[in-house]
Design an enzyme around this catalytic site. Structure first.
Site, short mmCIF file in Angstrom:
data_model
loop_
_atom_site.label_atom_id
_atom_site.label_comp_id
_atom_site.label_asym_id
_atom_site.label_seq_id
_atom_site.Cartn_x
_atom_site.Cartn_y
_atom_site.Cartn_z
N ARG A 86 -11.73 25.01 12.16
CA ARG A 86 -12.38 25.71 13.07
C ARG A 86 -13.61 25.58 13.85
O ARG A 86 -14.29 24.43 13.11
CB ARG A 86 -12.74 27.15 12.21
CG ARG A 86 -13.68 26.84 11.41
CD ARG A 86 -13.86 28.24 10.49
NE ARG A 86 -14.05 29.48 11.22
CZ ARG A 86 -15.37 29.90 11.74
NH1 ARG A 86 -16.34 28.89 11.40
NH2 ARG A 86 -15.22 30.96 12.12
N LEU A 87 -13.76 26.08 14.83
CA LEU A 87 -15.06 25.74 15.66
C LEU A 87 -15.78 27.23 15.56
O LEU A 87 -14.95 28.17 15.86
CB LEU A 87 -14.82 25.34 16.96
CG LEU A 87 -14.44 23.78 17.08
CD1 LEU A 87 -14.41 23.33 18.61
CD2 LEU A 87 -15.45 22.84 16.44
N ASP A 88 -16.97 27.35 15.40
CA ASP A 88 -17.61 28.68 15.49
C ASP A 88 -17.46 29.18 16.78
O ASP A 88 -17.32 28.57 17.92
CB ASP A 88 -19.12 28.46 15.08
CG ASP A 88 -19.36 27.67 13.75
OD1 ASP A 88 -18.52 28.16 13.00
OD2 ASP A 88 -20.63 26.95 13.78
N TYR A 89 -17.50 30.58 16.61
CA TYR A 89 -17.53 31.15 17.89
C TYR A 89 -18.46 31.01 19.18
O TYR A 89 -18.15 30.85 20.29
CB TYR A 89 -18.07 32.99 17.65
CG TYR A 89 -17.83 33.91 18.76
CD1 TYR A 89 -16.77 34.52 19.18
CD2 TYR A 89 -19.08 34.41 19.40
CE1 TYR A 89 -16.67 35.19 20.12
CE2 TYR A 89 -19.13 35.29 20.48
CZ TYR A 89 -17.83 35.66 20.75
OH TYR A 89 -17.69 36.72 21.75
N THR A 127 -19.27 27.72 19.44
CA THR A 127 -19.27 26.39 19.60
C THR A 127 -18.17 26.19 20.52
O THR A 127 -17.17 26.65 20.08
CB THR A 127 -19.20 25.60 18.17
OG1 THR A 127 -20.40 25.95 17.41
CG2 THR A 127 -19.10 24.29 18.48
#
Length: 242
Positions: free
Chosen positions: A100-103, A105
């Site tokens: 995942r990538l942060d919201y 990012t």
């Protein structure tokens, strides 16, 4: 030929572990015969049923997405926010993000429906390099940067050594931009590393994943990985540690 439990998990029927339980319980049939052994392998033409329901087998697909900021690395969101799969409206396969990538990012995010491929890349032993560009509040000292390069203690343990390079700084605005390369994939790791030295991340982008980059793509665009790229990623993720 693939292991039966892998095919069941890949089809979205159950997790790999649950699929193994279903097999041992005699709830899986291959070509109309009950199978209870876990070592059985099947080919694409075999007829598979789980509790009397035919298993529909998808072909594996692999994509590279340039995820914009403000997008959830998921297949759905109970708050109605935009998710990674929204950028693939014409893809019939049930794809999902690898990690995942942060919201907040942006950057390179892999998408697939191949559970084994995703697990290999996300495994703690995987040594696929991830390169980020971070805009920071303030300008860290050389000693602070060295502490990140050596590995810094976070609440979930000490990080592995990182490679860090200063790209630019603006003393008048008291900001700086660094490139950081890591091999781990902890939750919000890059942000937490810079927070630990007193310089919060203002903006973050993942520029590279192994040998893959975002060249030729704009935010929200995607491309399919080539078979050679998929093979390279597998080799990179499973190579023995030095």
């Amino acid at each position: 030929m693939e292991r039966l439990q892998k095919v069941i998990a890949h089809a979205g029927i159950a997790s790999r572990r649950k699929a193994e339980e279903l097999i041992k319980e005699g709830k899986v049939r291959v070509n109309d015969k009950v199978v209870k052994e876990l070592g059985v392998k099947v080919n694409p033409n075999d007829k598979i049923e789980v509790e009397g329901i035919p298993v529909e087998r998808e072909k594996p697909v692999y994509f590279l997405l340039y995820k914009p900021r403000g997008v959830i690395s998921s297949v759905s969101d109970d708050k109605g926010r935009k998710v990674a799969t929204d950028f693939f409206p014409y893809i019939e396969e049930r794809i999902y993000p690898v990690g995942r990538l942060d919201y907040d990012t942006s950057g390179l995010l892999l998408m697939t429906n191949d559970g084994e491929f995703a697990n290999v890349l996300m495994h703690p032993a995987s040594e696929v390099e991830k390169v980020y560009v971070a805009k920071l509040k303030g300008i860290p000292s050389r000693e602070a940067i060295k502490s990140l390069e050596r590995g810094i203690k976070l609440e979930d343990g000490k990080t592995a050594p990182a490679r860090i390079k200063l790209l630019s700084m603006e003393r008048t605005k008291n900001t700086s931009i660094f490139e950081i390369s890591i091999y781990e994939g902890r939750n919000r790791q890059v942000r937490r590393m810079f927070e630990a030295i007193g310089h919060p991340v203002m903006k973050l982008k993942r520029e590279r994943y192994g040998f893959l980059n975002l060249h030729g793509l704009s935010a929200g665009e995607a491309r399919e990985l080539t078979p050679h790229e998929v093979k390279q990623l597998r080799v990179m993720a499973t190579k023995p540690k030095k």
